[in-house]
Enzyme design. Structure first.
Site, PDB file in Angstrom:
ATOM      1  N   LEU A 223       0.832  -1.210   0.000  1.00 47.19           N
ATOM      2  CA  LEU A 223       0.000   0.000   0.000  1.00 47.19           C
ATOM      3  C   LEU A 223       0.867   1.260   0.000  1.00 47.19           C
ATOM      4  CD1 LEU A 223      -3.150   0.345   0.000  1.00 47.19           C
ATOM      5  CD2 LEU A 223      -2.950   0.962   2.406  1.00 47.19           C
ATOM      6  N   GLY A 224       1.731   1.376  -1.011  1.00 45.71           N
ATOM      7  CA  GLY A 224       2.464   2.621  -1.241  1.00 45.71           C
ATOM      8  C   GLY A 224       1.588   3.583  -2.018  1.00 45.71           C
ATOM      9  N   SER A 225       2.229   4.536  -2.719  1.00 50.71           N
ATOM     10  CA  SER A 225       1.402   5.538  -3.400  1.00 50.71           C
ATOM     11  C   SER A 225       0.554   4.901  -4.496  1.00 50.71           C
ATOM     12  CB  SER A 225       2.268   6.674  -3.942  1.00 50.71           C
ATOM     13  OG  SER A 225       3.088   6.222  -4.985  1.00 50.71           O
ATOM     14  N   ILE A 226       1.110   3.928  -5.234  1.00 52.28           N
ATOM     15  CA  ILE A 226       0.310   3.267  -6.276  1.00 52.28           C
ATOM     16  C   ILE A 226      -0.851   2.496  -5.650  1.00 52.28           C
ATOM     17  CG2 ILE A 226       0.338   1.467  -8.057  1.00 52.28           C
ATOM     18  CD1 ILE A 226       3.289   2.245  -8.575  1.00 52.28           C
TER      19      ILE A 226
ATOM     20  N   SER B  53       1.143  -5.386   3.659  1.00 51.47           N
ATOM     21  CA  SER B  53       2.211  -4.404   3.591  1.00 51.47           C
ATOM     22  C   SER B  53       3.242  -4.807   4.633  1.00 51.47           C
ATOM     23  CB  SER B  53       1.633  -3.020   3.895  1.00 51.47           C
ATOM     24  OG  SER B  53       2.553  -2.018   3.568  1.00 51.47           O
ATOM     25  N   ARG B  54       4.470  -4.239   4.523  1.00 51.11           N
ATOM     26  CA  ARG B  54       5.465  -4.597   5.526  1.00 51.11           C
ATOM     27  C   ARG B  54       4.961  -4.260   6.914  1.00 51.11           C
ATOM     28  NH1 ARG B  54      10.616  -1.765   2.959  1.00 51.11           N
ATOM     29  NH2 ARG B  54       8.862  -0.434   2.337  1.00 51.11           N
TER      30      ARG B  54
ATOM     31  N   ARG C 110       6.293  -5.627 -10.472  1.00 51.61           N
ATOM     32  CA  ARG C 110       7.412  -6.219 -11.202  1.00 51.61           C
ATOM     33  C   ARG C 110       7.075  -7.690 -11.416  1.00 51.61           C
ATOM     34  NH1 ARG C 110       8.541  -1.891 -12.317  1.00 51.61           N
ATOM     35  NH2 ARG C 110      10.473  -0.700 -12.065  1.00 51.61           N
TER      36      ARG C 110
ATOM     37  N   GLU D  73      11.010  -9.868 -19.404  1.00 54.94           N
ATOM     38  CA  GLU D  73      10.573  -8.954 -20.456  1.00 54.94           C
ATOM     39  C   GLU D  73      11.684  -8.722 -21.471  1.00 54.94           C
ATOM     40  OE1 GLU D  73       9.381  -5.467 -18.315  1.00 54.94           O
ATOM     41  OE2 GLU D  73       7.921  -6.587 -17.142  1.00 54.94           O
TER      42      GLU D  73
ATOM     43  N   HIS E 117       4.512  -3.681 -20.389  1.00 55.91           N
ATOM     44  CA  HIS E 117       5.137  -2.853 -19.329  1.00 55.91           C
ATOM     45  C   HIS E 117       5.023  -1.361 -19.667  1.00 55.91           C
ATOM     46  CE1 HIS E 117       8.359  -2.826 -15.932  1.00 55.91           C
ATOM     47  NE2 HIS E 117       7.530  -1.815 -15.841  1.00 55.91           N
TER      48      HIS E 117
ATOM     49  N   ALA F 283       2.714   0.793 -18.061  1.00 62.73           N
ATOM     50  CA  ALA F 283       1.844   1.460 -17.079  1.00 62.73           C
ATOM     51  C   ALA F 283       2.213   2.929 -16.894  1.00 62.73           C
ATOM     52  CB  ALA F 283       1.893   0.731 -15.741  1.00 62.73           C
TER      53      ALA F 283
END
Lengths: 331, 331
Positions: free
Chosen positions: A168-171, A190-191, A248, A277, A295, A297
């Site tokens: 749950l970071g900014s993305i 999340s961590r 990733r 990739e 890739h 995004a």
């Protein structure tokens, strides 16, 4: 913070020199504008192998602009003894040897959260595409099948689905906010728990998968997250479950993902990233419940402009001994 | 309101009789369940032409279940003299001769807003697909082009775009709410201003198009809205503008839309509906900036279940002289 640029020898009318490795897409898009602001070293235009090029041209170069797909290893850094700033155009920095950078006193600036909105948007777009069979429907119409077959397979409603956000970071936060607007119930792993949000925290990824209809992978790739989405997690998600990965490729055990999709052990996937990739498992080509993008995004006209300006801002701050705009914090 | 069902002759153990025209997809999906609750007349299984079938079988039938693509004309109603209830499985009722229904004292029940969420979701999905080139990217990956061509065309950011919603009914409101979550600025046109919303009202469709990056068509098809999106409106939207139509094909002048797309006079289109379904202009097959779906905005597993229950609820209310669940209000 203090910039780590050393005092420049005064070269009047001489723009500062940067070495470009990659080159990143944003560089190619804005090559002319970049080149009017900096003296650009272009190893990809030289017949010399990279080490020789660097030895010949880049021994005094203080700043490097690096694509997100170039591996900036200790060996490469060894050939760039004067570099004190690495600017990369990606948000992720798993392609950069950060330990070596720290050892050499090299500051690293990334794209920070400049792409987060676009990445979150693509995650939602891929998810809607999988659930509502948009790409498959587009093909159904464009190959003239509609008048012949009349009816088209039912899709699935997004509203009411339980979505687990992995990271749950900014993305992840932008994805959560968007999916709330579609009536989804959000939980996350999340961590550590984020006290600032009201979503349910579920530290164990297998439990999160078992309690979710949809998993959206938004975490960084680290040693801890490598192949975190393994067979056990996929089976917990279940045969109607959908996975979206815009993080990733290697966060997911791709071989197991392919096998689960082929055997109907999960319901579908929207994938912007892959383990090798641009190679993509060919077994996925024929599956209508798998939607893939190359890739891309972060690749919008608007974000390219934004990241161009951020990169230039970082470089100019460095060369004028001002604080960097998006210095990567030390862990 | 009062149900218009006439007193049923008491037929113990005889379920009420309905004539099914179409048959609608929801009927086909739930045929068994429908048939356990009602005695179903099935003209599509008879070798007789429809008028003869109705003359032979349906002279006393009081309720009709009608697909959204069947034209329920005065001529058809003439062959159904006892019908007092028409239940249609679509939200739109432009396929039903409402004047003739009123003249004959026939109540009409539709799907009300049961599909609105799914339709709004598809509108957003089509829009994201056009802007972020998802279907085209999926094809790019699945046809093995990625390793050969490396880079993929940039898309466009959704955030910050000005979106004009044409018709702010329940679907339009859901679209607006979702796109607000993506950071879009919303304005709308409608027959009249909605005092309950804060979005900018723009009564003139040409002005709305000129002030918007994106138009989402969410209005009913009526004489007033037929070909409302004409060449002038499309040119006002402009060459980077995107149009999404999840309403009815004929709200847009399709010939002009095709010409504007072919000539780059607008930027792209996401289309679930067409003027002559299932025929689609072949000129659009090759355009990557056009994403099409086979009029499937309402077709999810979940909405089929919901509409099945609503249809049965209406039929059972009618046969037990209770108020209909989704009686179409008289204009």
């Amino acid at each position: 913070m203090e910039s780590m640029a050393e005092k420049q020898p005064s070269k009047i009318h001489q723009p500062p020199e940067i070495i470009v490795l990659g080159p990143p897409l944003v560089f190619r898009t804005y090559d002319k504008e970049f080149s009017s602001r900096f003296r650009v070293l272009r190893p990809w235009e030289s017949p010399l192998p990279l080490p020789q090029f660097l030895a010949a041209e880049a021994q005094n170069t203080q700043a490097a602009l690096v694509s997100g797909v170039v591996q900036l290893t200790a060996a490469v850094l060894h050939h760039l003894p004067s570099v004190r700033l690495v600017v990369t155009t990606s948000a992720g920095v798993n392609h950069i040897d950060l330990v070596e950078c720290r050892r050499r006193g090299i500051a690293v600036a990334n794209a920070a959260s400049i792409f987060s909105v676009d990445v979150a948007d693509l995650a939602v777009g891929l998810l809607l595409d999988v659930l509502r069979r948009i790409s498959a429907g587009n093909r159904f119409v464009k190959t003239g099948l509609w008048p012949k077959q009349k009816s088209y397979r039912l899709g699935f409603k997004l509203g009411g689905k339980k979505v687990g956000i992995v990271g749950l970071g900014s993305i992840g936060l932008y994805v959560a906010k968007r999916l709330e607007g579609f009536g989804c119930a959000i939980s996350y792993s999340s961590r550590k728990e984020k006290p600032s949000v009201s979503y349910a925290f579920c530290p164990d990824i297998r439990t999160l998968a078992a309690n979710s209809d949809i998993l959206v992978i938004c975490c960084a790739l680290t040693e801890q997250t490598h192949h975190m989405i393994n067979r056990e997690v996929l089976l917990a998600l279940g045969k109607e479950g959908v996975i979206v990965n815009i993080a990733r490729g290697a966060v997911v055990d791709e071989k197991e993902l392919v096998s689960c999709l082929q055997n109907g052990e999960i319901g579908g996937a929207g994938l912007d990233v892959f383990e090798n990739e641009p190679s993509v498992p060919k077994e996925l080509y024929e599956l209508d419940n798998v939607v893939m993008s190359p890739h891309c995004a972060v690749f919008t006209e608007e974000s390219m402009r934004d990241v161009y300006e951020l990169m230039c801002g970082n470089l100019e701050a460095f060369f004028s001994n001002k604080p960097l705009l998006s210095l990567l914090p030390e862990e």
